[in-house]
Enzyme design. Structure first.
Site, short mmCIF file in Angstrom:
data_model
loop_
_atom_site.label_atom_id
_atom_site.label_comp_id
_atom_site.label_asym_id
_atom_site.label_seq_id
_atom_site.Cartn_x
_atom_site.Cartn_y
_atom_site.Cartn_z
N SER A 126 0.86 -1.18 0.00
CA SER A 126 0.00 0.00 0.00
C SER A 126 0.90 1.23 0.00
O SER A 126 1.70 1.41 0.92
CB SER A 126 -0.91 0.01 1.23
OG SER A 126 -1.82 -1.06 1.18
N LYS A 200 -7.01 1.67 -3.45
CA LYS A 200 -6.72 1.17 -2.10
C LYS A 200 -6.96 2.25 -1.07
O LYS A 200 -7.47 1.98 0.03
CB LYS A 200 -5.27 0.68 -2.03
CG LYS A 200 -4.83 0.21 -0.63
CD LYS A 200 -5.70 -0.94 -0.12
CE LYS A 200 -5.38 -1.32 1.32
NZ LYS A 200 -4.17 -2.12 1.48
N LYS A 268 -1.13 5.36 8.26
CA LYS A 268 -0.33 5.71 7.08
C LYS A 268 -1.23 5.84 5.85
O LYS A 268 -1.11 6.79 5.07
CB LYS A 268 0.74 4.64 6.87
CG LYS A 268 1.62 4.84 5.64
CD LYS A 268 1.21 3.95 4.48
CE LYS A 268 1.35 2.47 4.81
NZ LYS A 268 0.98 1.61 3.64
#
Length: 322
Positions: A126, A200, A268
């Site tokens: 990711s 994502k 994050k």
């Protein structure tokens, strides 16, 4: 001759097939596909395991070597360095912490010496969409194809090979490696380079906001005297039902926050989402709010290594219940 493509053979598993298009030509199995898996943490190990089950030759590497070693008993080769892992690879699959970790590999001269034209790099980490686009362009100059293919589904999805795989990049490249991705989940092409990472981020926004809603519903039910397990059963199949309600709602009511998806990675991803939103000139108020709560959980409650369902603990503290 057309480009090499993947096929499945009962005896040797996933392999490269050369198709001879001349009159009377036939398909010729040339060799088994060699895959390097870089990053064998909570997600990477079960993903590599499913590649092995599909008949692929897998070489694995992880910065903490002990995390990769269990794969040896299942037929993988484990190397001390990432450079050695890709030395004989046709396909590189990365499942690292973020785009910076992937970029660190590309900044390593010893690693880059083993990169060869014709390789395909599938980055399932990711990362920021801009990192995916930059790395794709860098690899293209070396004659290497790149797909950004982050996943959703957590460790359970990784173990069951049911991950949602969001793929950005050249659709023809995806078709070449679709059997590899299908061994880990369900790949869907979502657009050009960087689009996988963008989807994502959208996924993580939905996940985080839904975790927040499930936490509030669970606390409301518990404090009001309802059985949270009965609540989840009652809502099953209705509009409010979701994997997050069933899996993370259970975690919350049981107090089980052993990591599947880490809070630090959720934060994050939310930071990356908000950065991308700012670049597009849009506001995401729910995302900002839940991001700040995860930040508090990590900084003030030492929750970085807990499962992201532990946002429930932040909610309890907010209500002076812990």
């Amino acid at each position: 001759m057309r480009p090499e493509t993947l096929a499945y053979d009962r005896d040797c598993g996933l392999a490269i097939t050369k198709r001879d298009t001349s009159p009377g030509g036939q398909e010729i199995m040339s060799k088994q596909f060699d895959v390097a898996v870089l990053g064998t943490g909570l997600m990477g190990v079960p993903m590599a395991r499913n590649l092995l089950k599909s008949g692929l030759s897998v070489t694995a590497w992880n910065r903490t070597l002990d995390k990769a070693k269990p794969l040896v008993a299942e037929g993988a080769t484990v190397t001390d360095t990432a450079a050695l892992a890709i030395a004989d690879a046709d396909i590189i699959v990365t499942m690292l912490s973020d785009g910076y970790a992937t970029g660190a590999l590309l900044a390593d001269a010893a690693f880059c010496e083993h990169l060869k034209p014709g390789m395909i790099w599938i980055d399932m980490s990711s990362a920021k969409p801009e990192h995916a686009r930059e790395q794709s362009a860098q690899l293209a100059r070396m004659g290497i194809s790149h797909l950004d293919a982050p996943v959703s589904g957590g460790t359970r999805g990784a173990e069951a090979a049911t991950l949602a795989i969001m793929v950005g990049g050249d659709k023809d490249v995806l078709e070449q490696v679709k059997p590899i991705l299908s061994a880990m989940g369900q790949p869907v092409h979502v657009g050009p380079s960087g689009s996988g990472q963008l989807c994502k981020l959208a996924n993580q926004t939905i996940v985080a906001v839904t975790i927040s809603a499930v936490a509030e519903a669970t606390l409301l039910a518990q404090q009001g005297g309802a059985d949270p397990m009965a609540l989840r059963s009652a809502l099953k199949g209705g509009f409010a039902d979701s994997v997050i309600l069933q899996q993370h709602g259970e975690r919350m009511s049981e107090g089980n926050f052993a990591p599947g998806g880490l809070c630090k990675f959720q934060l994050k991803d939310l930071d990356n989402t908000l950065e991308e939103a700012r670049s597009l000139g849009i506001e995401l108020p729910n995302t900002q709010s839940v991001r700040d709560r995860f930040k508090y959980l990590i900084d003030e409650m030492a929750g970085a290594e807990l499962d992201h369902s532990a946002l429930y603990l932040e909610l309890k503290k907010r209500n002076k219940m812990s």
